[in-house]
Design an enzyme around this catalytic site. Structure first.
Site, PDB file in Angstrom:
ATOM      1  N   LYS A  48       0.837  -1.204   0.000  1.00 34.25           N
ATOM      2  CA  LYS A  48       0.000   0.000   0.000  1.00 34.25           C
ATOM      3  C   LYS A  48       0.872   1.254   0.000  1.00 34.25           C
ATOM      4  CE  LYS A  48      -2.198   1.439   3.808  1.00 34.25           C
ATOM      5  NZ  LYS A  48      -3.049   1.905   2.781  1.00 34.25           N
ATOM      6  N   VAL A  74     -10.056   6.295   0.717  1.00 33.07           N
ATOM      7  CA  VAL A  74      -9.322   6.012   1.953  1.00 33.07           C
ATOM      8  C   VAL A  74      -8.367   7.160   2.288  1.00 33.07           C
ATOM      9  CG1 VAL A  74      -7.663   4.443   3.040  1.00 33.07           C
ATOM     10  CG2 VAL A  74      -9.541   3.518   1.674  1.00 33.07           C
ATOM     11  N   GLY A  75      -7.825   7.776   1.270  1.00 32.01           N
ATOM     12  CA  GLY A  75      -6.943   8.907   1.524  1.00 32.01           C
ATOM     13  C   GLY A  75      -5.508   8.530   1.814  1.00 32.01           C
ATOM     14  N   ASN A 102       4.917   1.302  -3.421  1.00 32.45           N
ATOM     15  CA  ASN A 102       4.162   2.378  -4.050  1.00 32.45           C
ATOM     16  C   ASN A 102       4.389   3.651  -3.229  1.00 32.45           C
ATOM     17  OD1 ASN A 102       1.507   4.105  -4.049  1.00 32.45           O
ATOM     18  ND2 ASN A 102       1.401   2.899  -5.923  1.00 32.45           N
ATOM     19  N   ASN A 130       3.073   6.885  -7.567  1.00 29.86           N
ATOM     20  CA  ASN A 130       1.661   7.227  -7.676  1.00 29.86           C
ATOM     21  C   ASN A 130       1.559   8.684  -8.133  1.00 29.86           C
ATOM     22  OD1 ASN A 130      -1.035   7.773  -7.407  1.00 29.86           O
ATOM     23  ND2 ASN A 130      -1.184   7.229  -5.245  1.00 29.86           N
ATOM     24  N   CYS A 133      -1.401  11.983  -7.324  1.00 28.98           N
ATOM     25  CA  CYS A 133      -1.339  12.830  -6.129  1.00 28.98           C
ATOM     26  C   CYS A 133      -1.410  14.299  -6.538  1.00 28.98           C
ATOM     27  CB  CYS A 133      -0.028  12.622  -5.375  1.00 28.98           C
ATOM     28  SG  CYS A 133       0.430  10.920  -5.118  1.00 28.98           S
ATOM     29  N   LYS A 169       2.736   4.629 -12.086  1.00 25.14           N
ATOM     30  CA  LYS A 169       1.337   4.206 -12.166  1.00 25.14           C
ATOM     31  C   LYS A 169       0.500   5.332 -12.752  1.00 25.14           C
ATOM     32  CE  LYS A 169      -2.240   1.730  -9.655  1.00 25.14           C
ATOM     33  NZ  LYS A 169      -2.582   1.032  -8.395  1.00 25.14           N
ATOM     34  N   GLY A 248      -9.854  -4.501 -12.723  1.00 22.53           N
ATOM     35  CA  GLY A 248     -10.921  -5.473 -12.903  1.00 22.53           C
ATOM     36  C   GLY A 248     -10.485  -6.900 -13.142  1.00 22.53           C
ATOM     37  N   SER A 270      -9.059  -4.972  -6.618  1.00 23.76           N
ATOM     38  CA  SER A 270     -10.321  -5.160  -5.888  1.00 23.76           C
ATOM     39  C   SER A 270     -10.686  -6.626  -5.721  1.00 23.76           C
ATOM     40  CB  SER A 270     -11.456  -4.423  -6.600  1.00 23.76           C
ATOM     41  OG  SER A 270     -11.231  -3.029  -6.584  1.00 23.76           O
TER      42      SER A 270
END
Length: 319
Positions: A48, A74-75, A102, A130, A133, A169, A248, A270
């Site tokens: 994460k 989630v932030g 990440n 990431n 941001c 990403k 997905g 997910s």
């Protein structure tokens, strides 16, 4: 059957025993999912998001189920890079499975500082930037929505982490994702992953208010798979560096579709919430799925998707 892959970067390669990775924000730091499968069986673990300092994240509610997917705001809650390096990384099987950190920050300099800190950690094989941001110095514009900012943060991380494979990403919330991928490649990225979540929202008709405290959130899950496939196909045709598909993917068939479209590897996101053994299952079922379609290696399948004109020549009724 050989299902190993190598992400051959401009500076550093990343060897994977199979093309199944986890997606950041959906697999914790990896240790939380150890009861559901062997972490060493995965191609890689993307932990994460990590920031320089601890971050509390957004107020609740911050996750809501949607049709064929979920929204999250989630932030980017996490305990900071020092806690990760001291208490989580040592327990991960980094000698057997590549650990990909990440990272996110609010400025280019902060990204560089974070990358430099992780550059000295032997247990971290790669950094995934990431770029979804907000850049505080630029008034909150997202790094990933501006090719100049994408290039700037990629270059800063590349220089600050010379020992690591650098992956960027990409966000789908842009006009031209191929342009963003090319800007990352030109700035020194070893690979790109796409896509991050799509911006969305959900409302409660009875209460007449948003279901997320943050109002807006990131849409993920099977609902975004067609968009993710399209992005992977476009990006793979625009850059020479490896592409990692995300969005997905919940079974081996999904994973092979992304590889057919041009991806070198995939990330399970997910699906881990739907079934905590999802990533392990996809990795385990991949050899049989390849055998079923007559494929002996990932290289044999990658990027062999026929274009529409070829299909029409084969099936005139489709014209």
């Amino acid at each position: 059957m050989d299902i190993s892959v190598t992400l051959r970067g401009q500076t550093h390669d990343l060897a994977l025993k199979n093309p199944v990775l986890t997606a950041s924000g959906t697999f914790g730091c990896g240790l939380e999912f150890a009861p559901y499968g062997d972490l060493k069986s995965l191609g890689g673990i993307v932990v994460k998001g990590i920031s320089l300092l601890p971050r509390e994240g957004n107020p609740c509610p911050r996750v809501v189920e949607t049709a064929a997917g979920m929204l999250n705001a989630v932030g980017l809650q996490n305990d900071g890079v020092e806690d990760f390096c001291a208490h989580k990384l040592p327990s991960l099987p980094w000698r057997d499975t590549p650990i990909i950190a990440n990272i996110y920050a609010a400025s280019t300099d902060e990204f560089a500082d974070l990358a430099a800190r992780l550059n000295v950690e032997d247990g971290v094989a790669a950094l995934e930037i990431n770029v979804s941001c907000p850049n505080v110095a630029k008034g909150g514009v997202l790094f990933g929505q501006d090719p100049v900012l994408t290039a700037a943060v990629t270059s800063a991380v590349r220089k600050a982490a010379p020992r690591k494979h650098v992956m960027v990403k990409l966000s789908p919330n842009v006009t031209d994702i191929a342009l963003m991928a090319k800007s990352a490649e030109d700035a020194g990225a070893d690979s790109v992953s796409c896509i991050n979540t799509l911006l969305g929202m959900a409302v409660d008709l009875r209460l007449r208010r948003p279901k997320l405290a943050n109002v807006l959130g990131g849409l993920s899950g099977p609902a975004i798979k067609p968009v993710a496939l399209r992005c992977v196909w476009q990006v793979a045709r625009a850059v020479r560096i490896p592409v990692v598909g995300v969005g997905g993917i919940v079974n081996a068939h999904d994973a092979l579709e992304f590889i057919l479209a041009g991806a070198h590897a995939v990330q399970i996101g997910s699906g881990n919430f739907m079934r905590p053994d999802c990533a392990f299952t996809v990795a385990a079922q991949l050899p049989a799925a390849c055998e079923k379609i007559g494929v002996k290696s990932m290289e044999e399948l990658r990027g062999t998707l026929q274009n529409g004109s070829a299909l029409q020549r084969k099936h005139p009724a489709m014209a």
